[in-house]
Design an enzyme around this catalytic site. Structure first.
Site, PDB file in Angstrom:
ATOM      1  N   ILE A 115      38.084  51.697  13.919  1.00 36.91           N
ATOM      2  CA  ILE A 115      38.154  50.592  12.957  1.00 36.91           C
ATOM      3  C   ILE A 115      38.317  49.240  13.670  1.00 36.91           C
ATOM      4  CG2 ILE A 115      40.652  50.537  12.486  1.00 36.91           C
ATOM      5  CD1 ILE A 115      37.894  50.629   9.832  1.00 36.91           C
TER       6      ILE A 115
ATOM      7  N   HIS B 103      42.422  62.548  20.588  1.00 38.37           N
ATOM      8  CA  HIS B 103      41.103  61.951  20.340  1.00 38.37           C
ATOM      9  C   HIS B 103      40.518  61.429  21.637  1.00 38.37           C
ATOM     10  CE1 HIS B 103      44.208  58.870  19.612  1.00 38.37           C
ATOM     11  NE2 HIS B 103      43.358  57.993  20.142  1.00 38.37           N
TER      12      HIS B 103
HETATM   13  P1  5GP Z   1      45.110  55.326  20.977  1.00 36.57           P
HETATM   14  O1  5GP Z   1      45.993  56.269  20.170  1.00 36.57           O
HETATM   15  O2  5GP Z   1      44.028  56.059  21.723  1.00 36.57           O
HETATM   16  O3  5GP Z   1      45.916  54.436  21.881  1.00 36.57           O
HETATM   17  O4  5GP Z   1      44.391  54.338  19.957  1.00 36.57           O
HETATM   18  C1  5GP Z   1      44.060  54.754  18.645  1.00 36.57           C
HETATM   19  C2  5GP Z   1      42.739  54.154  18.231  1.00 36.57           C
HETATM   20  O5  5GP Z   1      42.521  54.531  16.878  1.00 36.57           O
HETATM   21  C3  5GP Z   1      42.666  52.623  18.295  1.00 36.57           C
HETATM   22  O6  5GP Z   1      41.499  52.236  19.021  1.00 36.57           O
HETATM   23  C4  5GP Z   1      42.601  52.200  16.827  1.00 36.57           C
HETATM   24  O7  5GP Z   1      41.787  51.068  16.611  1.00 36.57           O
HETATM   25  C5  5GP Z   1      42.048  53.430  16.140  1.00 36.57           C
HETATM   26  N1  5GP Z   1      42.542  53.595  14.776  1.00 36.57           N
HETATM   27  C6  5GP Z   1      43.851  53.553  14.378  1.00 36.57           C
HETATM   28  N2  5GP Z   1      43.949  53.781  13.054  1.00 36.57           N
HETATM   29  C7  5GP Z   1      42.679  53.968  12.607  1.00 36.57           C
HETATM   30  C8  5GP Z   1      42.154  54.230  11.307  1.00 36.57           C
HETATM   31  O8  5GP Z   1      42.851  54.349  10.299  1.00 36.57           O
HETATM   32  N3  5GP Z   1      40.795  54.376  11.211  1.00 36.57           N
HETATM   33  C9  5GP Z   1      39.978  54.267  12.315  1.00 36.57           C
HETATM   34  N4  5GP Z   1      38.665  54.418  12.123  1.00 36.57           N
HETATM   35  N5  5GP Z   1      40.456  54.002  13.551  1.00 36.57           N
HETATM   36  C10 5GP Z   1      41.797  53.849  13.698  1.00 36.57           C
END
Ligand code: 5GP
Length: 134
Positions: A30, A93
């Site tokens: 997002i 992820h």
């Molecule tokens: P990380 O956990 O790898 O540090 O980052 C999580 C990633 O998930 C971030 O890049 C953030 O923008 C994305 N993200 C967090 N919440 C959402 C959501 O509700 N929907 C989507 N599509 N992406 C998300």
């Protein structure tokens, strides 16, 4: 309580879906670092990616490879970058990011803001190439 990514994979929270199979789901981040920034997840909720068992870990990597191949065909770019952080969302992820230079994969840089219509168009184009591989 289900993670936000479990709710996304279950269709309870909307997302720009790019690919799915029985055990995995892929959708646009997002807050993208680049056009077509994708997250690939296992449907089974495990926080830390290295807590997946060997078979699940390999299956997630293979699914991500198929998604990356579809991204490469759908979006003009030199490479698809791969990263795992998991600092924000406690559901394993893999980040896949279309790259034309190393600057396109800077987690500290300001994120892009894309219109919903453009996000839909990018997701459906990646999905079109993913479907061809199935
Ligand atoms: P990380 O956990 O790898 O540090 O980052 C999580 C990633 O998930 C971030 O890049 C953030 O923008 C994305 N993200 C967090 N919440 C959402 C959501 O509700 N929907 C989507 N599509 N992406 C998300």
């Amino acid at each position: 309580m289900a993670s936000i990514f479990s709710k996304i994979a279950a269709g309870e929270i909307p997302s720009y879906k790019v690919a799915e199979d029985e055990r995995h789901y892929a959708f646009l981040d997002i807050n993208p670092m680049a056009r077509g920034h994708v997250l690939c997840i296992p449907r089974r909720e495990v926080d830390y990616i290295f807590d997946l068992d060997d078979e699940e870990f390999a299956a997630l990597q293979l699914f991500s490879k198929r998604v990356a191949e579809a991204m490469k065909e759908a979006l003009p770019c030199k490479r698809i970058g791969v990263a795992v952080l998991g600092m924000e969302v406690p559901h394993a992820h893999i980040h896949l990011v279309p790259l034309n230079s190393e600057k396109d994969m800077d987690f500290r840089a300001a994120k892009l803001t894309l219109e919903a219509e453009e996000m839909e168009q990018i997701a459906s184009e990646i999905n079109r190439f993913f479907q061809k591989k199935c």
